[in-house]
Design a protein around this motif. Sequence first.
Motif, PDB file in Angstrom:
ATOM      1  N   PRO A 156      82.775  37.954 -78.776  1.00  0.00           N
ATOM      2  CA  PRO A 156      81.526  38.662 -78.482  1.00  0.00           C
ATOM      3  C   PRO A 156      80.347  38.224 -79.366  1.00  0.00           C
ATOM      4  N   THR A 157      80.630  37.607 -80.508  1.00  0.00           N
ATOM      5  CA  THR A 157      79.538  37.093 -81.355  1.00  0.00           C
ATOM      6  C   THR A 157      79.768  35.608 -81.643  1.00  0.00           C
ATOM      7  N   ALA A 158      78.674  34.921 -81.898  1.00  0.00           N
ATOM      8  CA  ALA A 158      78.765  33.494 -82.214  1.00  0.00           C
ATOM      9  C   ALA A 158      79.554  33.285 -83.503  1.00  0.00           C
ATOM     10  N   GLU A 159      79.381  34.176 -84.459  1.00  0.00           N
ATOM     11  CA  GLU A 159      80.073  34.043 -85.742  1.00  0.00           C
ATOM     12  C   GLU A 159      81.587  34.139 -85.559  1.00  0.00           C
ATOM     13  N   GLU A 160      82.050  35.103 -84.779  1.00  0.00           N
ATOM     14  CA  GLU A 160      83.483  35.241 -84.533  1.00  0.00           C
ATOM     15  C   GLU A 160      84.036  34.028 -83.811  1.00  0.00           C
ATOM     16  N   CYS A 161      83.282  33.540 -82.848  1.00  0.00           N
ATOM     17  CA  CYS A 161      83.708  32.366 -82.093  1.00  0.00           C
ATOM     18  C   CYS A 161      83.837  31.161 -83.030  1.00  0.00           C
ATOM     19  N   LEU A 162      82.838  30.958 -83.887  1.00  0.00           N
ATOM     20  CA  LEU A 162      82.863  29.822 -84.815  1.00  0.00           C
ATOM     21  C   LEU A 162      83.982  29.934 -85.834  1.00  0.00           C
ATOM     22  N   VAL A 163      84.267  31.140 -86.304  1.00  0.00           N
ATOM     23  CA  VAL A 163      85.359  31.319 -87.268  1.00  0.00           C
ATOM     24  C   VAL A 163      86.680  30.888 -86.628  1.00  0.00           C
ATOM     25  N   GLY A 164      86.938  31.336 -85.409  1.00  0.00           N
ATOM     26  CA  GLY A 164      88.177  30.960 -84.727  1.00  0.00           C
ATOM     27  C   GLY A 164      88.263  29.466 -84.470  1.00  0.00           C
ATOM     28  N   ILE A 165      87.183  28.894 -83.975  1.00  0.00           N
ATOM     29  CA  ILE A 165      87.157  27.467 -83.653  1.00  0.00           C
ATOM     30  C   ILE A 165      87.297  26.623 -84.911  1.00  0.00           C
ATOM     31  N   ASN A 166      86.495  26.916 -85.926  1.00  0.00           N
ATOM     32  CA  ASN A 166      86.465  26.065 -87.120  1.00  0.00           C
ATOM     33  C   ASN A 166      87.695  26.226 -88.002  1.00  0.00           C
ATOM     34  N   SER A 167      88.306  27.406 -88.027  1.00  0.00           N
ATOM     35  CA  SER A 167      89.534  27.534 -88.821  1.00  0.00           C
ATOM     36  C   SER A 167      90.658  26.733 -88.156  1.00  0.00           C
ATOM     37  N   GLU A 168      90.736  26.785 -86.834  1.00  0.00           N
ATOM     38  CA  GLU A 168      91.744  25.999 -86.114  1.00  0.00           C
ATOM     39  C   GLU A 168      91.458  24.503 -86.254  1.00  0.00           C
ATOM     40  N   LEU A 169      90.183  24.136 -86.216  1.00  0.00           N
ATOM     41  CA  LEU A 169      89.789  22.737 -86.377  1.00  0.00           C
ATOM     42  C   LEU A 169      90.192  22.203 -87.752  1.00  0.00           C
ATOM     43  N   ALA A 170      89.923  22.957 -88.798  1.00  0.00           N
ATOM     44  CA  ALA A 170      90.265  22.513 -90.155  1.00  0.00           C
ATOM     45  C   ALA A 170      91.769  22.327 -90.321  1.00  0.00           C
ATOM     46  N   THR A 171      92.531  23.277 -89.837  1.00  0.00           N
ATOM     47  CA  THR A 171      93.991  23.186 -89.924  1.00  0.00           C
ATOM     48  C   THR A 171      94.509  21.980 -89.145  1.00  0.00           C
ATOM     49  N   ALA A 172      94.029  21.812 -87.918  1.00  0.00           N
ATOM     50  CA  ALA A 172      94.512  20.723 -87.063  1.00  0.00           C
ATOM     51  C   ALA A 172      94.048  19.357 -87.559  1.00  0.00           C
ATOM     52  N   ALA A 173      92.837  19.268 -88.111  1.00  0.00           N
ATOM     53  CA  ALA A 173      92.347  17.991 -88.651  1.00  0.00           C
ATOM     54  C   ALA A 173      93.231  17.553 -89.819  1.00  0.00           C
ATOM     55  N   GLU A 174      93.613  18.487 -90.647  1.00  0.00           N
ATOM     56  CA  GLU A 174      94.521  18.192 -91.759  1.00  0.00           C
ATOM     57  C   GLU A 174      95.888  17.782 -91.225  1.00  0.00           C
ATOM     58  N   GLU A 175      96.355  18.469 -90.203  1.00  0.00           N
ATOM     59  CA  GLU A 175      97.648  18.140 -89.596  1.00  0.00           C
ATOM     60  C   GLU A 175      97.625  16.745 -88.979  1.00  0.00           C
ATOM     61  N   LEU A 176      96.510  16.374 -88.337  1.00  0.00           N
ATOM     62  CA  LEU A 176      96.392  15.043 -87.736  1.00  0.00           C
ATOM     63  C   LEU A 176      96.496  13.958 -88.808  1.00  0.00           C
ATOM     64  N   ARG A 177      95.903  14.190 -89.967  1.00  0.00           N
ATOM     65  CA  ARG A 177      95.966  13.204 -91.063  1.00  0.00           C
ATOM     66  C   ARG A 177      97.390  12.994 -91.572  1.00  0.00           C
ATOM     67  N   HIS A 178      98.213  14.027 -91.509  1.00  0.00           N
ATOM     68  CA  HIS A 178      99.566  13.956 -92.071  1.00  0.00           C
ATOM     69  C   HIS A 178     100.672  13.919 -91.018  1.00  0.00           C
ATOM     70  N   ALA A 179     100.298  13.942 -89.751  1.00  0.00           N
ATOM     71  CA  ALA A 179     101.308  13.997 -88.686  1.00  0.00           C
ATOM     72  C   ALA A 179     102.081  12.685 -88.587  1.00  0.00           C
TER      73      ALA A 179
END
Length: 180
Positions: free
Chosen positions: A134-157
């Motif tokens: 419902p808010t841009a901030e909530e949307c960005l928190v969900g997107i960017n936290s998943e992005l950070a985790t997955a970007a790190e996983e891609l580097r070490h996968a």
Amino acid sequence: MRCAVLVIMKMALMIPTSTGMQQVQRAGYVAQRLMVSRTASFRTEIQPPRSTRPLCHSDRSLLIGSCFSENMGAILQRLKFPTTVNPFGISYHPVALGRCLERLASAKPYTQEELQEVDGMWLSFDHHSRFNAPTAEECLVGINSELATAAEELRHATHLFLTLGTAWGYTLPMEASSKE
């Protein structure tokens, strides 16, 4: 066990209004009776070669793509394999998966300018609707936290699984005009 299948091949454009084999044959149809095994396969079956690098519990894997990635990822996670699954949500289109991989490789966080507000919900066209908020901030928190985790996983996968599906691709009018 075997079962009989009646196959009717269309040989004319007109279809009779009443049913019956005689009328079907007169209208230009050919009926053929086939015997088909109940165990017959109606899909392409392949036997891929055995992997030279099988997956083990010390490996890290990233699964991206269709719902098949979701299902296989859930099985791997249940079996305690370190696995990250669909950080952008389910996606079938190869171009969308390419954009996902580029964003993961850069690890560049999303900004509010990359979001859209539709009917009171904020969303990203790069992401599945599970990230809508419902808010841009909530949307960005969900997107960017998943992005950070997955970007790190891609580097070490050690394994990257990409699963494609059948999908249509669309271009937003603003993107089309910027490419001209």
